[in-house]
Structures are given as C-alpha cells and as structure tokens.
Design a protein around this motif. Sequence first.
Motif, PDB file in Angstrom:
ATOM      1  N   GLY A  50       7.601   0.353 -19.386  1.00 17.10           N
ATOM      2  CA  GLY A  50       7.564  -0.924 -19.820  1.00 17.10           C
ATOM      3  C   GLY A  50       5.670  -1.639 -19.628  1.00 17.10           C
ATOM      4  N   TYR A  51       5.230  -1.237 -18.884  1.00 14.26           N
ATOM      5  CA  TYR A  51       4.391  -1.838 -18.200  1.00 14.26           C
ATOM      6  C   TYR A  51       2.994  -1.315 -18.617  1.00 14.26           C
ATOM      7  N   GLY A  52       1.610  -1.829 -18.318  1.00 13.14           N
ATOM      8  CA  GLY A  52       0.120  -1.397 -19.238  1.00 13.14           C
ATOM      9  C   GLY A  52       0.063  -0.594 -18.743  1.00 13.14           C
ATOM     10  N   GLU A  53      -0.997  -0.221 -18.622  1.00 14.61           N
ATOM     11  CA  GLU A  53      -2.010   0.653 -17.760  1.00 14.61           C
ATOM     12  C   GLU A  53      -2.804   0.176 -16.883  1.00 14.61           C
ATOM     13  N   GLU A  54      -3.503  -1.000 -16.885  1.00 16.95           N
ATOM     14  CA  GLU A  54      -3.559  -2.165 -16.287  1.00 16.95           C
ATOM     15  C   GLU A  54      -2.801  -2.541 -15.202  1.00 16.95           C
ATOM     16  N   THR A  55      -1.955  -3.130 -15.125  1.00 22.22           N
ATOM     17  CA  THR A  55       0.034  -3.078 -14.033  1.00 22.22           C
ATOM     18  C   THR A  55      -0.019  -1.667 -13.141  1.00 22.22           C
ATOM     19  N   ILE A  56       0.014  -0.372 -13.796  1.00 21.26           N
ATOM     20  CA  ILE A  56       0.391   0.628 -13.113  1.00 21.26           C
ATOM     21  C   ILE A  56      -0.954   0.924 -12.429  1.00 21.26           C
ATOM     22  N   SER A  57      -2.397   0.667 -12.507  1.00 19.79           N
ATOM     23  CA  SER A  57      -3.384   1.057 -11.560  1.00 19.79           C
ATOM     24  C   SER A  57      -2.910   0.214 -10.681  1.00 19.79           C
ATOM     25  N   SER A  58      -2.907  -1.205 -10.589  1.00 18.98           N
ATOM     26  CA  SER A  58      -2.876  -2.204  -9.754  1.00 18.98           C
ATOM     27  C   SER A  58      -1.732  -2.728  -8.930  1.00 18.98           C
ATOM     28  N   VAL A  59      -0.663  -2.068  -9.594  1.00 16.54           N
ATOM     29  CA  VAL A  59       0.252  -1.464  -8.663  1.00 16.54           C
ATOM     30  C   VAL A  59       0.234   0.078  -6.739  1.00 16.54           C
ATOM     31  N   GLU A  60      -0.308   0.904  -7.867  1.00 12.45           N
ATOM     32  CA  GLU A  60      -1.592   1.433  -7.386  1.00 12.45           C
ATOM     33  C   GLU A  60      -2.551   1.075  -6.383  1.00 12.45           C
ATOM     34  N   ARG A  62       0.849  -1.559  -0.183  1.00 11.51           N
ATOM     35  CA  ARG A  62      -0.432   0.076   0.052  1.00 11.51           C
ATOM     36  C   ARG A  62       0.708   1.363   0.091  1.00 11.51           C
ATOM     37  N   ALA A  63       2.092   1.259   0.660  1.00 14.58           N
ATOM     38  CA  ALA A  63       2.640   2.090   0.934  1.00 14.58           C
ATOM     39  C   ALA A  63       3.975   2.238  -0.791  1.00 14.58           C
ATOM     40  N   LEU A  64       4.002   1.951  -1.425  1.00 15.65           N
ATOM     41  CA  LEU A  64       4.756   1.944  -2.181  1.00 15.65           C
ATOM     42  C   LEU A  64       3.708   2.485  -2.938  1.00 15.65           C
ATOM     43  N   GLY A  65       1.864   1.055  -3.633  1.00 18.51           N
ATOM     44  CA  GLY A  65       1.555   2.293  -4.440  1.00 18.51           C
ATOM     45  C   GLY A  65       1.260   3.507  -4.552  1.00 18.51           C
ATOM     46  N   ARG A  66       1.647   3.945  -2.909  1.00 22.07           N
ATOM     47  CA  ARG A  66       0.818   5.332  -3.097  1.00 22.07           C
ATOM     48  C   ARG A  66       1.894   6.279  -2.662  1.00 22.07           C
ATOM     49  N   GLN A  67       2.903   5.887  -3.016  1.00 22.48           N
ATOM     50  CA  GLN A  67       4.791   7.007  -3.426  1.00 22.48           C
ATOM     51  C   GLN A  67       4.466   6.887  -4.883  1.00 22.48           C
ATOM     52  N   VAL A  68       4.384   5.173  -5.953  1.00 18.81           N
ATOM     53  CA  VAL A  68       4.454   5.623  -7.299  1.00 18.81           C
ATOM     54  C   VAL A  68       3.026   6.093  -7.498  1.00 18.81           C
ATOM     55  N   LYS A  69       2.352   6.373  -7.459  1.00 16.87           N
ATOM     56  CA  LYS A  69       0.918   7.415  -7.759  1.00 16.87           C
ATOM     57  C   LYS A  69       1.110   9.028  -6.816  1.00 16.87           C
ATOM     58  N   VAL A  70       2.108   9.279  -6.438  1.00 19.24           N
ATOM     59  CA  VAL A  70       2.323  10.541  -5.739  1.00 19.24           C
ATOM     60  C   VAL A  70       3.342  11.032  -6.652  1.00 19.24           C
ATOM     61  N   ALA A  71       4.199  10.212  -7.472  1.00 20.62           N
ATOM     62  CA  ALA A  71       5.554  10.382  -8.647  1.00 20.62           C
ATOM     63  C   ALA A  71       4.677  10.674  -9.871  1.00 20.62           C
ATOM     64  N   ARG A  72       3.896   9.599 -10.378  1.00 27.97           N
ATOM     65  CA  ARG A  72       3.460   9.883 -11.321  1.00 27.97           C
ATOM     66  C   ARG A  72       2.699  11.521 -11.195  1.00 27.97           C
ATOM     67  N   GLU A  73       1.972  11.553 -10.099  1.00 29.60           N
ATOM     68  CA  GLU A  73       1.352  12.539 -10.976  1.00 29.60           C
ATOM     69  C   GLU A  73       2.085  14.312 -10.780  1.00 29.60           C
ATOM     70  N   ARG A  74       2.654  14.068 -10.007  1.00 28.07           N
ATOM     71  CA  ARG A  74       3.898  15.470  -9.727  1.00 28.07           C
ATOM     72  C   ARG A  74       5.020  15.096 -11.264  1.00 28.07           C
ATOM     73  N   ALA A  75       4.646  14.379 -11.574  1.00 34.58           N
ATOM     74  CA  ALA A  75       6.148  14.498 -12.807  1.00 34.58           C
ATOM     75  C   ALA A  75       4.911  14.663 -13.997  1.00 34.58           C
TER      76      ALA A  75
END
Length: 64
Positions: A51-61, A26-39
């Motif tokens: 090199g991953y699909g949108e669905e994978t990024i969503s699942s990680v977040e 959960r913490a990793l997913g939040r960090q990925v989302k925050v970094a992605r949005e900041r970028a």
Amino acid sequence: MTAQPGTGAPTGSETDGTDEVADLFRALGRQVKVARERAGLSQKELGDRVGYGEETISSVERAR
C-alpha cells in the motif's frame, strides 16, 4: 545518561542517539531490499502489495 557533576546536563561525550537511529534505518533498509529481491519483487510490486508507492520503498531502502 551521565551528567556533569552538579549541573544535571549531559556531558559532551554523549550522543543524542542520532547515529544509532541512522544505523537502525540503514540496517532496516538493507533488510527490506534483501527480502524484496529474494521474493523477486520490484520496488513497485512491493509498494503495491503493502500500500505504498515505489518512491517510498526506494526511500526506505536508502534509509531516507
């Protein structure tokens, strides 16, 4: 890890680490989302870059 005396078996009060792993994801997913949005990237754009699909990024977040 503590064991019941004489058995070598873990006591019932110990966890198997599942909660800690879930918290980590959960913490990793939040960090990925925050970094992605900041970028300024969408999930699809980030997925394309790493090199991953949108669905994978969503699942990680969502820690799935």
